[in-house]
Design an enzyme around this catalytic site. Structure first.
Site, short mmCIF file in Angstrom:
data_model
loop_
_atom_site.label_atom_id
_atom_site.label_comp_id
_atom_site.label_asym_id
_atom_site.label_seq_id
_atom_site.Cartn_x
_atom_site.Cartn_y
_atom_site.Cartn_z
N ASP A 92 154.04 43.63 1.36
CA ASP A 92 152.99 44.61 1.07
C ASP A 92 151.86 44.02 0.26
O ASP A 92 150.69 44.40 0.43
CB ASP A 92 153.59 45.81 0.33
N CYS A 134 162.82 43.41 -0.15
CA CYS A 134 161.50 43.95 -0.46
C CYS A 134 161.14 45.19 0.36
O CYS A 134 161.61 45.37 1.48
CB CYS A 134 160.43 42.88 -0.24
N ASP A 135 160.31 46.02 -0.26
CA ASP A 135 159.51 47.05 0.38
C ASP A 135 160.24 47.84 1.46
O ASP A 135 161.20 48.53 1.17
CB ASP A 135 158.21 46.42 0.87
N LYS A 136 159.87 47.70 2.73
CA LYS A 136 160.42 48.56 3.78
C LYS A 136 161.74 48.05 4.35
O LYS A 136 162.37 48.75 5.13
CB LYS A 136 159.41 48.74 4.92
N CYS A 159 159.13 41.28 -6.50
CA CYS A 159 158.19 41.24 -7.62
C CYS A 159 158.77 41.88 -8.87
O CYS A 159 159.46 42.90 -8.81
CB CYS A 159 156.88 41.89 -7.23
N GLU A 166 149.42 51.57 1.22
CA GLU A 166 149.55 51.62 -0.23
C GLU A 166 148.18 51.44 -0.87
O GLU A 166 147.34 50.70 -0.36
CB GLU A 166 150.50 50.53 -0.73
N SER A 172 151.60 51.72 -4.35
CA SER A 172 152.58 50.69 -4.64
C SER A 172 153.41 51.13 -5.84
O SER A 172 152.95 51.92 -6.68
CB SER A 172 151.85 49.38 -4.98
#
Length: 609
Positions: free
Chosen positions: A79, A120-122, A193, A499, A525
């Site tokens: 992202d 991560c993320d999705k 992150c 985002e 985010s």
């Protein structure tokens, strides 16, 4: 076993021949469970760059535990790298592709169980959605969080420091050399992150949901302590496959048996207790749907009103996930939450450990006498900082080294995770707002809002896309007293529900964080902070009220009262609605063209129908 479908009987001789050609199957493996090692190694995502080695380690551990492992990978979108351009439109839709691809692999090859390696993320929610669909024994074990960055002059920073630096440089608050310093030191290692952004929020929620082992969300990617975690997860998934073969359904071994309404409540309570990302709600709604659980956005306020916010992590504080782990980790947060509000968490829910959530807390909350030696060792070693380039799967379990997070004189574990009698606030870190702008709901990360912005009234300044908003903010169009409205960025309108980290970071970088609010039918985010309200439903592309707002309209936000209203009378809104026409779809080819025809709004989880 499910895998008997492809490996037993004379008529399956061709299947066995193909299996032998992979090098992963031998005649003596016929009575062993087939375990899918669902990996997600992607070189361009820092949280996934090291997962090829992790997957191989877990594959070998599954073999040692008595399973037959087969590795496959999913796609992933970073992202942060996709931010601010067309690429971000593909991020949320990638969740559906990941879920579909994992389901396809599991069902086509009749695996008995799977161990999922997201980060991560999705990727985390996509794999969780697939786990609910396939409903076979599943354990999640992520790649672990990134270390926070440390500059030569001793400052701690992260990706958000870099994003906010762009806005700060634009208005002359920092120079190019400082921005370059942030760029070079903001993201020092592999891993998700370092703040409590979406990736780490989802990996932590997996523990409370019951789908991951303790330590999953907080043991650093760079520390040797993840190896014992990987080994425990590999051993446990083989045990679960064997147990399910012997016992069958109804014994708390399947994702849909673990992930009930009460389990989803536990996960959301953790999110509110630690001030996690607003995206967790979007994903929880989607995962619950795949689990066959009716879970409505309205539950959030009920839970938030009862949940103390005992932990704040970047972007809402100076702390990072490494600090959370050093202070005790997720089960210590859950323990303090339970001590603050007995009965709020359902401690009887089964988990993939084979024990209940309450039993896991008793063993992994380092602030109670029942905490095990294993948990204390993981706590002591799992947050040791190694620095850039430190990740090496070839090390040994005894290779601790590094600098302890808790070595600073001003570091206080009881400030990172506060005790039950001293929370940051008596209510949770997420709130759903209703009103004429968002009759189906909108979401704000209360833990990241400046107290003076909890009640706010301002004048709308309208932007028809994130790109237009970024240009406007950097050009100085946004002034104190504004409510920035970014619309046509919902799941359908975007498409893809981008985002909004870039515009919110620019606002913070320009020193406007306590002087303006931002509302959108898009999302934020996990690194976003400030009075930023997203997921507005219905979205603009559906003809929601946000599509009818005009420059200069007064907007009143009252987060404690769960309200957001446009101060425009109903007759005027009706007149505007009568003249509204849906814009032409932004994408007319490829995957996103199909996606925007099928996707629902954020209040329904942004799922496909």
């Amino acid at each position: 076993m499910r895998s008997d479908t492809i490996k037993r009987g004379f008529e399956r001789a061709p299947h066995r021949s193909l299996l032998k050609a992979t090098g992963n199957y031998r005649d003596e493996d016929q009575n062993k469970p087939f375990i899918a090692v669902v990996n997600s190694h992607v070189d361009i995502i820092p949280g996934h760059a090291h997962l090829a080695e992790v997957g191989q380690f877990i594959k070998e551990a599954v073999r040692e535990a008595g399973g037959v492992p087969f590795v496959f990978h999913t796609i992933g979108v970073d992202d942060g790298i996709a931010m601010g351009h067309l690429g971000m439109k593909y991020s949320l839709p990638s969740r559906e592709l990941i879920a579909d691809s994992v389901e396809t692999m599991i069902e086509a090859h009749r695996f008995d169980a799977m161990i999922c390696i997201p980060n991560c993320d999705k990727i985390v929610p996509g794999m969780l959605m697939a786990a609910m669909r396939c409903n076979i024994p599943t354990v999640f074990v992520s790649g672990g969080p990134m270390e926070a960055g440390r500059t030569p002059d001793g400052r701690t920073m992260d990706l958000i420091t870099v994003f906010e630096g762009v806005g700060a440089m634009k208005v002359g608050k920092i120079d190019e050399a400082e921005l370059k310093l942030r760029e070079d030191f903001g993201c020092p290692t592999c891993g998700s992150c370092s703040g409590m952004f979406t990736a780490n929020s989802m990996n932590c929620l997996s523990e409370a949901l019951g789908m991951a082992l303790p330590g999953n969300g907080t043991i650093l990617a760079t520390t040797s302590e993840r190896r014992p975690l990987y080994r425990r997860a590999a051993k446990r998934i083989v045990e679960m496959a064997r147990e399910f073969e012997a016992k069958g359904p109804g014994h708390g071994l399947l994702p849909r048996e673990i992930c009930t309404v009460e389990a989803f409540d536990n996960a959301m309570i953790l999110d509110m207790a630690m001030g996690g990302s607003t995206n967790t709600l979007l994903h929880t709604l989607a995962i619950a749907r795949e689990a066959g659980v009716e879970y409505d956005i309205s539950r959030v306020n009920e839970l938030s009103d009862r949940t103390p916010n005992v932990c704040k992590v970047s972007p809402s504080s100076k702390y990072h996930v490494e600090d959370v782990h050093a202070a005790g980790g997720i089960h210590t947060i859950l323990g303090e939450t339970d001590r603050a509000r007995p009965g709020l968490l359902d401690l009887s829910r089964p988990t993939v450990t084979g024990k209940t959530l309450g039993q896991n807390i008793a063993e992994w909350d380092i602030r109670v006498a029942t905490c095990t030696d294993e948990a204390r060792k993981a706590n002591q070693e799992g947050a040791r900082l190694k620095g850039a380039g430190a990740y090496r799967m070839a090390g040994t379990d005894k290779d601790a080294g590094g600098v302890a997070v808790a070595s600073g004189d001003d570091w206080d574990a009881y400030d990172v995770i506060r005790k039950a009698d001293n929370p940051y606030s008596q209510t949770g870190g997420l709130t759903v707002l209703y009103g004429n702008i968002s009759p189906q709901g909108s979401v704000v990360k209360t833990a990241g809002v400046d107290p003076k912005m909890l009640k706010y009234e301002g004048e709308a300044i309208i932007f028809e896309s994130q790109e237009e908003a970024c240009e406007g903010i950097l050009a100085g169009k946004v002034k104190p007293g504004h409510v920035v409205v970014i619309r046509y960025e919902g799941p359908r309108g975007g498409p893809g529900m981008q985002e909004m980290l870039a515009p919110t970071s620019y606002i913070m970088g320009q020193g406007l964080g306590d002087k303006v609010a931002l509302i959108t039918d898009g999302r934020f985010s996990g690194g976003t902070r400030g009075a930023c309200i997203g997921h507005i439903s219905p979205e603009a592309a559906e003809g929601g009220t946000i599509a009818l707002l005009r420059d200069g309209d007064r907007i009143r936000i009252d987060i404690p009262a769960h309200k957001m209203e446009a101060l425009v009378d109903e007759a005027e809104l009706a007149r505007r609605r009568a003249g509204w026409k849906a814009p032409e779809p932004r994408m007319n080819h490829g995957w996103l063209a199909r996606y925007q025809r099928l996707v629902t709004n954020a209040a329904q989880g942004g799922i496909l129908k």
